[in-house]
Scaffold this motif. Structure first.
Motif, short mmCIF file in Angstrom:
data_model
loop_
_atom_site.label_atom_id
_atom_site.label_comp_id
_atom_site.label_asym_id
_atom_site.label_seq_id
_atom_site.Cartn_x
_atom_site.Cartn_y
_atom_site.Cartn_z
N ASP A 174 0.84 -1.19 0.00
CA ASP A 174 0.00 0.00 0.00
C ASP A 174 0.88 1.24 0.00
O ASP A 174 1.69 1.43 0.92
N PRO A 175 0.77 2.11 -1.02
CA PRO A 175 1.66 3.27 -1.10
C PRO A 175 1.44 4.29 0.02
O PRO A 175 2.33 5.06 0.34
N GLN A 176 0.27 4.30 0.63
CA GLN A 176 -0.01 5.24 1.70
C GLN A 176 0.54 4.78 3.05
O GLN A 176 0.99 5.60 3.84
N THR A 177 0.49 3.47 3.30
CA THR A 177 0.90 2.98 4.62
C THR A 177 2.18 2.15 4.58
O THR A 177 2.81 1.96 5.62
N GLY A 178 2.52 1.60 3.41
CA GLY A 178 3.67 0.71 3.31
C GLY A 178 3.37 -0.72 3.74
O GLY A 178 4.22 -1.59 3.63
N PHE A 179 2.17 -0.95 4.25
CA PHE A 179 1.79 -2.29 4.69
C PHE A 179 1.32 -3.13 3.50
O PHE A 179 0.79 -2.60 2.53
N PRO A 180 1.43 -4.45 3.63
CA PRO A 180 0.90 -5.31 2.58
C PRO A 180 -0.63 -5.20 2.51
O PRO A 180 -1.29 -5.02 3.53
N ALA A 181 -1.14 -5.32 1.31
CA ALA A 181 -2.58 -5.37 1.06
C ALA A 181 -2.80 -6.54 0.10
O ALA A 181 -2.03 -6.74 -0.82
N VAL A 182 -3.88 -7.28 0.33
CA VAL A 182 -4.14 -8.49 -0.46
C VAL A 182 -5.51 -8.40 -1.11
O VAL A 182 -6.48 -7.99 -0.48
N SER A 183 -5.57 -8.78 -2.39
CA SER A 183 -6.82 -8.81 -3.15
C SER A 183 -6.89 -10.12 -3.92
O SER A 183 -5.87 -10.64 -4.36
N ARG A 184 -8.10 -10.60 -4.12
CA ARG A 184 -8.28 -11.75 -5.02
C ARG A 184 -8.38 -11.20 -6.43
O ARG A 184 -9.12 -10.25 -6.69
N VAL A 185 -7.61 -11.79 -7.35
CA VAL A 185 -7.62 -11.36 -8.74
C VAL A 185 -7.73 -12.57 -9.65
O VAL A 185 -7.35 -13.69 -9.28
#
Length: 159
Positions: free
Chosen positions: A33-44
């Motif tokens: 995540d560019p705002q927090t630097g934390f990982p973000a996960v999505s199903r694609v």
């Protein structure tokens, strides 16, 4: 003393990992995540191109699209849990670099046709102006082929 649980990569592990990539039609995509630097996960949705490789079709409005625009590094988890214990089924965690495919890329028409063959419901959004293909450059992988069957794989092992 602890024992390294990672086995030496062999042809059986390579074949299983390649099969998981070739047969995958969805996966869990991890981005930063560019705002927090934390990982973000999505199903694609994912799938091969007409000549192989690994692609996704994403909306430019999605959070994962914006994240990949800032930092192309990503992770992708592939593998379907079957009946019973989901940890007993093979899964592959990939380290990737995402490359947006320009509309002018000569492979786009064939990729579009292959995508629709594999993902027919994408017909309703594939031509919307915010959707575009992303090609994943596979850098490395970690294969869990089932209980006590863990392997580290290189890009060469996976292509």
């Amino acid at each position: 003393m602890t024992t390294d649980p990672i086995r030496e990569t062999d042809d059986e592990a390579r074949a299983l990992a390649r099969r998981l990539i070739e047969e995958a039609r969805f996966g869990a995509l991890a981005v930063l995540d560019p705002q927090t630097g934390f990982p973000a996960v999505s199903r694609v949705a994912v799938g091969p191109g007409p000549e192989g490789g690994l692609f996704t079709l994403i909306s430019g409005l999605s959070a994962h699209s914006r994240a990949l625009g800032q930092d192309p590094r990503a992770g992708l988890l592939l593998g379907e849990p079957g009946k019973g214990d989901p940890l007993a089924h093979p899964r592959l965690s990939l380290q990737l670099r995402a490359h947006p495919l320009p509309d002018t890329d000569p492979r786009r028409a064939a990729l579009r046709a292959r995508w629709l063959a594999d993902h027919p419901k994408a017909q309703i959004y594939i031509d919307l102006p915010d959707f575009f293909f992303v090609e994943f450059e596979i850098l490395a992988g970690a294969l869990n082929g089932g209980f006590a069957r863990a392997y580290r794989l290189t890009a060469d092992d996976l292509t």
